[in-house]
Motif scaffolding. Sequence first.
Motif, PDB file in Angstrom:
ATOM      1  N   GLN A 160      46.591  70.340  18.485  1.00 30.62           N
ATOM      2  CA  GLN A 160      47.583  70.865  19.412  1.00 30.62           C
ATOM      3  C   GLN A 160      48.122  72.237  19.002  1.00 30.62           C
ATOM      4  O   GLN A 160      48.608  72.987  19.843  1.00 30.62           O
ATOM      5  N   ASP A 161      48.084  72.543  17.712  1.00 33.53           N
ATOM      6  CA  ASP A 161      48.605  73.820  17.200  1.00 33.53           C
ATOM      7  C   ASP A 161      50.067  74.025  17.591  1.00 33.53           C
ATOM      8  O   ASP A 161      50.482  75.132  17.965  1.00 33.53           O
ATOM      9  N   THR A 162      50.842  72.942  17.474  1.00 32.40           N
ATOM     10  CA  THR A 162      52.259  72.993  17.825  1.00 32.40           C
ATOM     11  C   THR A 162      53.156  72.692  16.634  1.00 32.40           C
ATOM     12  O   THR A 162      54.275  72.215  16.797  1.00 32.40           O
ATOM     13  N   SER A 174      50.117  76.929  14.598  1.00 32.12           N
ATOM     14  CA  SER A 174      51.469  77.032  15.156  1.00 32.12           C
ATOM     15  C   SER A 174      51.583  77.936  16.378  1.00 32.12           C
ATOM     16  O   SER A 174      52.672  78.074  16.933  1.00 32.12           O
ATOM     17  N   VAL A 176      50.794  77.754  19.515  1.00 31.84           N
ATOM     18  CA  VAL A 176      51.246  77.179  20.785  1.00 31.84           C
ATOM     19  C   VAL A 176      52.756  76.950  20.761  1.00 31.84           C
ATOM     20  O   VAL A 176      53.463  77.237  21.738  1.00 31.84           O
ATOM     21  N   ALA A 177      53.258  76.437  19.646  1.00 29.35           N
ATOM     22  CA  ALA A 177      54.700  76.233  19.522  1.00 29.35           C
ATOM     23  C   ALA A 177      55.450  77.559  19.650  1.00 29.35           C
ATOM     24  O   ALA A 177      56.474  77.645  20.338  1.00 29.35           O
ATOM     25  N   ALA A 180      55.312  78.788  23.335  1.00 30.32           N
ATOM     26  CA  ALA A 180      56.195  78.026  24.212  1.00 30.32           C
ATOM     27  C   ALA A 180      57.646  78.388  23.943  1.00 30.32           C
ATOM     28  O   ALA A 180      58.451  78.574  24.875  1.00 30.32           O
ATOM     29  N   ARG A 181      58.000  78.498  22.676  1.00 34.04           N
ATOM     30  CA  ARG A 181      59.384  78.776  22.294  1.00 34.04           C
ATOM     31  C   ARG A 181      59.836  80.153  22.772  1.00 34.04           C
ATOM     32  O   ARG A 181      60.995  80.331  23.171  1.00 34.04           O
ATOM     33  N   PRO A 187      54.646  76.294  29.646  1.00 31.81           N
ATOM     34  CA  PRO A 187      54.159  74.970  29.234  1.00 31.81           C
ATOM     35  C   PRO A 187      53.875  74.051  30.409  1.00 31.81           C
ATOM     36  O   PRO A 187      52.955  73.235  30.359  1.00 31.81           O
ATOM     37  N   GLU A 201      55.209  67.861  17.920  1.00 26.48           N
ATOM     38  CA  GLU A 201      55.702  68.191  19.257  1.00 26.48           C
ATOM     39  C   GLU A 201      54.529  68.441  20.189  1.00 26.48           C
ATOM     40  O   GLU A 201      53.450  68.841  19.756  1.00 26.48           O
ATOM     41  N   ASP A 202      54.780  68.235  21.505  1.00 28.08           N
ATOM     42  CA  ASP A 202      53.783  68.665  22.478  1.00 28.08           C
ATOM     43  C   ASP A 202      54.240  69.918  23.227  1.00 28.08           C
ATOM     44  O   ASP A 202      53.467  70.518  23.980  1.00 28.08           O
ATOM     45  N   CYS A 203      55.503  70.305  23.028  1.00 29.27           N
ATOM     46  CA  CYS A 203      56.072  71.520  23.614  1.00 29.27           C
ATOM     47  C   CYS A 203      55.970  71.554  25.138  1.00 29.27           C
ATOM     48  O   CYS A 203      55.990  72.626  25.752  1.00 29.27           O
TER      49      CYS A 203
END
Length: 326
Positions: A160-162, A174, A176-177, A180-181, A187, A201-203
Amino acid sequence: MANRSIDHAFTATSLTSAASDPTFAGALSFMRRRFTKELAGVDVAVWGIPFDAATSNRPGTRFGPQAIRRASAIFDNDAQYPFHRDLFAEMAVIDYGDCLLDYGNHQDTPAAIERQANVILDSGAFLLTLGGDHYVTWPLLKAHVAKHGPLALVQFDAHQDTWFDEERRIDHGSFVARAAREGIIDPDRSIQIGIRTHAPEDCGVNILYGHQVEEMSASDIASAIISHTRGAPAYLTFDIDCLDPAFAPGTGTPVAGGPSSAKILSVLQRLHQLDIRGADVVEVSPPYDHADITAIAGATVAMYMLGLHAERRATPCHKADLSSSN
């Protein structure tokens, strides 16, 4: 022999000309495209980012762009399967070479990638990037969003790279997290395909897990992607470890239980409705490859990305889109 040439990557007289180099010889640009830093008149720039300092397991993806270029020599210059067209007859594609990085100062890497990507994108060319580990997608996303606004992320991956981390950390797990952030991706319109690990997390990103992909048809997977993105401009990122290690052993974090290359290529073929604004193929690690299996898979995925772009360019509505976005 009178009409044949060698080293097409240097001797080509046109950006849309076909190559005739034998598979075993000639300069190894991506699909024999001209090596150049000149962007005038270019529709697509293929670019390498030889970086693997963010790898958490087995290193080696710094050699990924070279391996993908070498494997791409297997493609002849007839109409490319399954697109029924010579991809380069009406689409000017170059090999822009590699990103210039300082191997001794990794904290400068994200800014260097973003800055050099901006040069390509500012020319109006579509950017297809060959990684490199998956960290490189973070600065690439930032560069694309600066041009196109927030994007839907379509991510083929086993991970997922979250994983959240501090801002300056260089980590391929990281992006993707972070995206999204910071509002880089939407998302609600983003989707991950082939996930076979758990993250904290799935974000808010939709997930098609590995077991679901196994049970779904290629047509159903493609329909789910198109339906979920809902026509939004999208960035397509393909981590080669999305594929089962039987089809892609040359990667740093292989995860068993993944789909075949045949199935995922069939999915990609069906994504012609997706509004792809940029794309990458990452995590090909030649030191763990066998008989170029993984490099061939990566080169084929990249070729399919070019095919999708060629199909989209051929539609009148997309030509109108291009004129309005530049």
